[in-house]
Structures are given as structure tokens and as C-alpha cells.
Design a protein around this motif. Structure first.
Motif, PDB file in Angstrom:
ATOM      1  N   LYS A   1      26.574  35.571  36.756  1.00 35.85           N
ATOM      2  CA  LYS A   1      27.605  34.577  37.099  1.00 35.85           C
ATOM      3  C   LYS A   1      28.952  34.974  36.516  1.00 35.85           C
ATOM      4  O   LYS A   1      29.987  34.844  37.166  1.00 35.85           O
ATOM      5  CB  LYS A   1      27.171  33.201  36.591  1.00 35.85           C
ATOM      6  N   GLN A   2      28.928  35.471  35.297  1.00 33.54           N
ATOM      7  CA  GLN A   2      30.159  35.928  34.662  1.00 33.54           C
ATOM      8  C   GLN A   2      30.748  37.112  35.429  1.00 33.54           C
ATOM      9  O   GLN A   2      31.952  37.198  35.631  1.00 33.54           O
ATOM     10  CB  GLN A   2      29.875  36.317  33.218  1.00 33.54           C
ATOM     11  N   ALA A   3      29.890  38.028  35.891  1.00 34.97           N
ATOM     12  CA  ALA A   3      30.362  39.191  36.643  1.00 34.97           C
ATOM     13  C   ALA A   3      30.869  38.799  38.029  1.00 34.97           C
ATOM     14  O   ALA A   3      31.798  39.413  38.555  1.00 34.97           O
ATOM     15  CB  ALA A   3      29.251  40.225  36.773  1.00 34.97           C
ATOM     16  N   MET A   4      30.276  37.778  38.631  1.00 38.34           N
ATOM     17  CA  MET A   4      30.712  37.333  39.960  1.00 38.34           C
ATOM     18  C   MET A   4      32.106  36.713  39.904  1.00 38.34           C
ATOM     19  O   MET A   4      32.845  36.785  40.881  1.00 38.34           O
ATOM     20  CB  MET A   4      29.718  36.323  40.540  1.00 38.34           C
ATOM     21  N   ALA A   5      32.456  36.102  38.799  1.00 36.83           N
ATOM     22  CA  ALA A   5      33.791  35.546  38.577  1.00 36.83           C
ATOM     23  C   ALA A   5      34.252  34.644  39.714  1.00 36.83           C
ATOM     24  O   ALA A   5      35.370  34.757  40.202  1.00 36.83           O
ATOM     25  CB  ALA A   5      34.797  36.669  38.344  1.00 36.83           C
ATOM     26  N   GLY A   6      33.366  33.779  40.183  1.00 36.47           N
ATOM     27  CA  GLY A   6      33.736  32.823  41.215  1.00 36.47           C
ATOM     28  C   GLY A   6      33.645  33.335  42.639  1.00 36.47           C
ATOM     29  O   GLY A   6      33.920  32.598  43.578  1.00 36.47           O
ATOM     30  N   ARG A   7      33.253  34.591  42.828  1.00 34.63           N
ATOM     31  CA  ARG A   7      33.103  35.107  44.194  1.00 34.63           C
ATOM     32  C   ARG A   7      31.885  34.463  44.844  1.00 34.63           C
ATOM     33  O   ARG A   7      30.929  34.094  44.167  1.00 34.63           O
ATOM     34  CB  ARG A   7      32.924  36.634  44.169  1.00 34.63           C
ATOM     35  N   PRO A   8      31.883  34.341  46.158  1.00 36.59           N
ATOM     36  CA  PRO A   8      30.739  33.720  46.832  1.00 36.59           C
ATOM     37  C   PRO A   8      29.522  34.650  46.856  1.00 36.59           C
ATOM     38  O   PRO A   8      29.649  35.867  46.778  1.00 36.59           O
ATOM     39  CB  PRO A   8      31.259  33.458  48.251  1.00 36.59           C
ATOM     40  N   MET A   9      28.348  34.018  46.971  1.00 32.20           N
ATOM     41  CA  MET A   9      27.105  34.779  47.104  1.00 32.20           C
ATOM     42  C   MET A   9      27.108  35.528  48.424  1.00 32.20           C
ATOM     43  O   MET A   9      27.745  35.114  49.377  1.00 32.20           O
ATOM     44  CB  MET A   9      25.892  33.843  47.126  1.00 32.20           C
TER      45      MET A   9
END
Length: 196
Positions: free
Chosen positions: A103-111
């Protein structure tokens, strides 16, 4: 028979209900009317605003610090005369930890909602009891990690941890690239997810 029961029977007959055959004082639908299956009660679903995207070539790489933990077998216990299956606590904690790192690496990007390729490199700590020559060989990559845990069980715990964070479900993993395990001074897992 009194007049109130006659009125009820007449009202039901007018709506298409009739007396069942061979059953006394029970009402049944006529055989010509289609019978709908009973409505199932469903639990209220949580409303989530998950967004999905798929962009070929998009890549996500992140690290999960600490000793890698393989997926443990489900355990079974009897609680109040009922059989209960559960995931071992160590596995559940590690999957939650992987989800947090992802989740930290996704930084708010969508799945992503499309197919993905997965690469995983798991690094285990070098045992301090080994001779210095063997430790140096392990650091150089000449010695491979051939003890437990198995690489496929490591993949299971990582993929389950990324469910609902990186992808909708781990069935989206269509290709596995460069999945390996080795030794390092700082144990960790390096994960790369690429949309294909």
C-alpha cells in the motif's frame, strides 16, 4: 366451518391459491402458476469505491523488510462444538505486513484489473554459525538457500498479502519471472509486479 374461514378461503382462491390434494387444511399454489425460488437473505455488503486500471508496461517494485515468511497450512480447531478453520497467526501477520508495504508503494494509485507478471527475490539472513569462508560464498551468491521455506509457499503469502492492494485477486498473476531465494546480510523480499 364458520363464515370467517370461508371468507379467507374465498379470498385466497381469488388470488390463485387452492386446496392442496390429499392434505387437509393446507393451502398450495395451483400447479399452473410458476413458482419462484425463495429469496435468499444476503449480508449487507460494504460499499467500497475501488478503482481499477490496466496499463501495459506499468511496473511496481517494492521491498518487504525482514525475514520472509511462507504461507502456513490452515489450522482446524473445535470451538463450542463447531469446527473452525483459521490461518496461523504468523502467516496472517506477515500477509498484513506485506499489504502495508504494498500500500505504501502504491502511493494511492489504483489497483490493476488485468493480467500481471510477478518477480520475487527472497533474501534470508546468513547463519552466524557458518565459517567465514562459507559466509563469504553466501554473500557472493555462490551458495543458494536450499532449506525451508519453499519458494511456492513464499509466493502464496506474498500474493495473498497483495490482494485488494496491488490487484483485485491473485488469480490475475499469469506469469512468474525470476522467482528465487538466496542469502544476504539484511533479510528481505524484493517484489516486482508488471502489467502485461
Amino acid at each position: 366451518m364458520n363464515s370467517s374461514s370461508t371468507d379467507v378461503r374465498a379470498a385466497l382462491a381469488a388470488k390463485g391459491y387452492g386446496m392442496g390434494r390429499g392434505v387437509r387444511d393446507t393451502w398450495a399454489r395451483p400447479s399452473t402458476a410458476p413458482v419462484a425460488p425463495p429469496a435468499r437473505r444476503s449480508r449487507p455488503q460494504a460499499v467500497t469505491k475501488a478503482t481499477y486500471s490496466h496499463e501495459v508496461g506499468r511496473r511496481l517494485t517494492f521491498e518487504v523488510p525482514g525475514t520472509p515468511v511462507a504461507k502456513g497450512r490452515h489450522r482446524t480447531a473445535v470451538v463450542k462444538n463447531r469446527v473452525r478453520n483459521y490461518t496461523p497467526e504468523k502467516t496472517a501477520n506477515y500477509e498484513a505486513y506485506v499489504a502495508g508495504c504494498a500500500k505504501q508503494a502504491m502511493a494511492g494509485r489504483p489497483m490493476t484489473d488485468g493480467p500481471v507478471a510477478l518477480s520475487v527475490t527472497a533474501y534470508f539472513s546468513i547463519p552466524s554459525s557458518w565459517p567465514k569462508k562459507r559466509q563469504a560464498a553466501a554473500r557472493a551468491g555462490e551458495l543458494r538457500h536450499i532449506q525451508k521455506p519453499d519458494i511456492d509457499n513464499l509466493l502464496k503469502s506474498l500474493k495473498d498479502g497483495m490482494n485488494g492492494v496491488v490487484w483485485k485477486d491473485d488469480c490475475q498473476v499469469c506469469e512468474l519471472h525470476n522467482c528465487s531465494k538466496g542469502y544476504c546480510d539484511s533479510p528481505r523480499v524484493v517484489v516486482t509486479v508488471e502489467e502485461i
